[in-house]
Design an enzyme around this catalytic site. Structure first.
Site, PDB file in Angstrom:
ATOM      1  N   CYS A 103       0.784  -1.241   0.000  1.00 19.43           N
ATOM      2  CA  CYS A 103       0.000   0.000   0.000  1.00 19.43           C
ATOM      3  C   CYS A 103       0.810   1.281   0.000  1.00 19.43           C
ATOM      4  O   CYS A 103       0.732   2.080  -0.937  1.00 19.43           O
ATOM      5  CB  CYS A 103      -0.966  -0.025   1.182  1.00 19.43           C
ATOM      6  SG  CYS A 103      -2.101  -1.404   1.070  1.00 19.43           S
TER       7      CYS A 103
HETATM    8  C1  UDX Z   1      -0.740   0.631   5.683  1.00 16.38           C
HETATM    9  C2  UDX Z   1      -1.543   1.656   6.485  1.00 16.38           C
HETATM   10  O1  UDX Z   1      -1.045   1.674   7.832  1.00 16.38           O
HETATM   11  C3  UDX Z   1      -3.023   1.248   6.510  1.00 16.38           C
HETATM   12  O2  UDX Z   1      -3.777   2.221   7.197  1.00 16.38           O
HETATM   13  C4  UDX Z   1      -3.522   1.138   5.057  1.00 16.38           C
HETATM   14  O3  UDX Z   1      -4.878   0.742   5.027  1.00 16.38           O
HETATM   15  C5  UDX Z   1      -2.672   0.144   4.307  1.00 16.38           C
HETATM   16  O4  UDX Z   1      -1.278   0.512   4.355  1.00 16.38           O
HETATM   17  P1  UDX Z   1       0.302  -1.752   6.054  1.00 16.38           P
HETATM   18  O5  UDX Z   1       0.878  -1.532   4.700  1.00 16.38           O
HETATM   19  O6  UDX Z   1      -0.358  -3.046   6.369  1.00 16.38           O
HETATM   20  O7  UDX Z   1      -0.818  -0.587   6.356  1.00 16.38           O
HETATM   21  O8  UDX Z   1       1.484  -1.602   7.089  1.00 16.38           O
HETATM   22  P2  UDX Z   1       1.990  -0.485   8.118  1.00 16.38           P
HETATM   23  O9  UDX Z   1       1.824  -1.012   9.464  1.00 16.38           O
HETATM   24  O10 UDX Z   1       1.416   0.822   7.774  1.00 16.38           O
HETATM   25  O11 UDX Z   1       3.581  -0.454   7.771  1.00 16.38           O
HETATM   26  C6  UDX Z   1       3.927  -0.078   6.466  1.00 16.38           C
HETATM   27  C7  UDX Z   1       5.448  -0.101   6.376  1.00 16.38           C
HETATM   28  O12 UDX Z   1       5.992   0.993   7.152  1.00 16.38           O
HETATM   29  C8  UDX Z   1       6.113  -1.377   6.900  1.00 16.38           C
HETATM   30  O13 UDX Z   1       7.155  -1.754   6.007  1.00 16.38           O
HETATM   31  C9  UDX Z   1       6.701  -0.947   8.242  1.00 16.38           C
HETATM   32  O14 UDX Z   1       7.886  -1.685   8.543  1.00 16.38           O
HETATM   33  C10 UDX Z   1       7.054   0.514   7.970  1.00 16.38           C
HETATM   34  N1  UDX Z   1       7.089   1.346   9.177  1.00 16.38           N
HETATM   35  C11 UDX Z   1       5.957   1.536   9.887  1.00 16.38           C
HETATM   36  C12 UDX Z   1       8.289   1.979   9.525  1.00 16.38           C
HETATM   37  O15 UDX Z   1       9.310   1.802   8.866  1.00 16.38           O
HETATM   38  N2  UDX Z   1       8.314   2.777  10.626  1.00 16.38           N
HETATM   39  C13 UDX Z   1       7.195   2.984  11.388  1.00 16.38           C
HETATM   40  O16 UDX Z   1       7.278   3.707  12.381  1.00 16.38           O
HETATM   41  C14 UDX Z   1       5.978   2.340  11.001  1.00 16.38           C
END
Ligand code: UDX
Length: 415
Positions: free
Chosen positions: A259
């Site tokens: 996403c």
């Molecule tokens: C995301 C959005 O959070 C969600 O609301 C939307 O509907 C779909 O996309 P998701 O892709 O499942 O959800 O994962 P998320 O928990 O958002 O993490 C996305 C990426 O960001 C991961 O690779 C995670 O490792 C990274 N991340 C997240 C960071 O590097 N640092 C952070 O502080 C948080």
């Protein structure tokens, strides 16, 4: 259940399956429709086709019909389009999994005299629903189209469905908006009813902002590292300000998944197509693309002649609690290591079957064996990595596993 509805959910990926199960758990009659026979068979047998916490358990408590037959939508009141919108190479989105099902649904509903609401749950750039989806139903006067974006996170998708942070409804007809809203009866989440393209934009702007926060804290981390400052301490100090929020300030190798990368790129592409210059979005994307390469720089610093060496990789999924490897940062990192002539041994508790399809040539083994390498890189912060013995090892950490700091040599990507 009083005023329960008959719902069809078209496209049974994570979003569609969670939507189908979630509404069935709320007492609605749900039929799931997909073109993948294997997926339909599994769901019909009560087997969850994906790794998603709580979903398998939930499927034991409800029953949803699964079918490949779009005609099933005829005896439902409301249909959700949940097809994925993968990115094209220029960042724009492909609508093949949304427009195709919409056309098929339009054919099935053609001439139907029953009122029917079609809900676009897929993530589509603003303007798409009115330009590409509404016309599929132009010959069915009793069919109305709404937009209802989801904010599900992989690994907690069912929980996020049951307790949405907000319910966004994009409508051009109050009755269909009312009908869609009725499905959420009993939920306490804030509700925003707006027009269709505003609802589409809320989803893109939200995901792009989350991506921006991550690239921002990674940029601060890169600066902090040169100043000898702990960016995690900085993030703790920042997070007390509600305007900033404590979430999404974990510096590391950047964001992956199906996403955030695709939605941010799609919004930037759309902005460029409108003649804008989305400098911030492009900076977010560029920072995120460069961040994992810093892991390779650190690796070369500590294992100068990589040729013939063995490098361990801890974590392959794009984040913990999922088996999804789409846009995982392990991909560019392992590509770089293989190009340097080193061997790779990798571990992930869940994602190996998916990752092996991309890299059949590398070795997959236990976490302990992965640590027995010339250096080990931490790519995904699975909880079990907080309990490994790193003593005497060389560890380069992309996700802040504090236990690893006991290693003989430890360095963090931006700490
Ligand atoms: C995301 C959005 O959070 C969600 O609301 C939307 O509907 C779909 O996309 P998701 O892709 O499942 O959800 O994962 P998320 O928990 O958002 O993490 C996305 C990426 O960001 C991961 O690779 C995670 O490792 C990274 N991340 C997240 C960071 O590097 N640092 C952070 O502080 C948080």
């Amino acid at each position: 259940m009083k005023d329960s509805k008959a719902i069809s959910v078209i496209g049974l990926g994570v979003v569609g399956l969670v939507t189908a199960i979630g509404f069935a758990m709320k007492g609605h009659r749900v039929v799931g429709i997909d073109i993948d026979a294997e997926k339909v068979r599994k769901i019909s047998d009560g087997v969850c086709p994906i790794y998603e916490s709580a979903l398998g358990e939930a499927m034991k408590t409800i029953n949803i019909e699964a079918s490949m037959d779009f005609e099933k939508a005829l005896d439902t009141d409301i249909s959700f389009l949940c097809g994925g919108t993968p990115g094209n190479s220029d960042g724009s989105i492909s609508l093949r999994y949304v427009k195709g099902p919409a056309r098929q649904l339009g054919e099935v509903l053609l001439g139907s005299t029953k009122r029917h609401t079609v809900v676009v749950r897929s993530t589509v750039v603003p303007g798409t629903t009115e330009k590409a989806i509404v016309p599929c139903f132009k010959d069915s006067p009793d069919v109305n189209v709404c937009v209802n974006p989801e904010f599900l996170r992989e690994g907690s998708a069912l929980e996020d469905f049951m307790h949405p942070t907000r319910i966004i409804i994009g409508e051009n007809n109050k009755a269909s908006g009312d009908e869609l809203l009725s499905l959420y009866n009993g939920m306490k989440s804030p509700i925003l009813r707006t027009n269709i393209k505003t609802a589409e934009m809320i989803k893109y702007a939200s995901n792009s902002f989350l991506a921006t926060k991550i690239s921002f804290i990674n940029e601060i981390g890169n600066i902090c590292k040169k100043m000898g400052i702990d960016v995690y301490e900085v993030a703790r100090g920042m997070g007390h300000d509600e305007r900033i929020g404590a979430e999404f300030l974990r510096a590391g190798i950047g964001y992956g998944g199906f996403c955030l990368p695709k939605d941010t790129a799609a919004l930037a592409a759309e902005a460029r197509a409108l003649g804008n210059n989305p400098e911030i979005l492009e900076g977010v994307i560029s920072t995120n693309n460069k961040q994992p390469l810093k892991m390779l720089e650190l690796l070369r610093k500590h294992v100068p002649n990589l040729g013939g060496k063995t490098i361990g990789i801890l974590g392959l999924a794009f984040k913990p609690e999922t088996d999804d490897v789409r846009e995982s940062k392990a991909i560019p990192i392992i590509e770089g290591i293989l190009l340097s002539g080193a061997r790779v041994k990798a571990h992930d508790p869940r994602a190996v079957p998916n990752f092996r399809k991309l890299f059949p040539q590398i070795e997959y083994t236990g976490a302990k064996e992965v640590l027995d390498s010339d250096a080990a890189l931490i790519i995904t912060e699975w909880d079990e990595y907080n309990y490994l013995n790193y003593k005497g090892k060389v560890v380069i950490d992309g996700r802040r596993i504090s236990k690893a700091m006991e290693a003989k040599y430890y360095e963090g990507i931006c700490w």
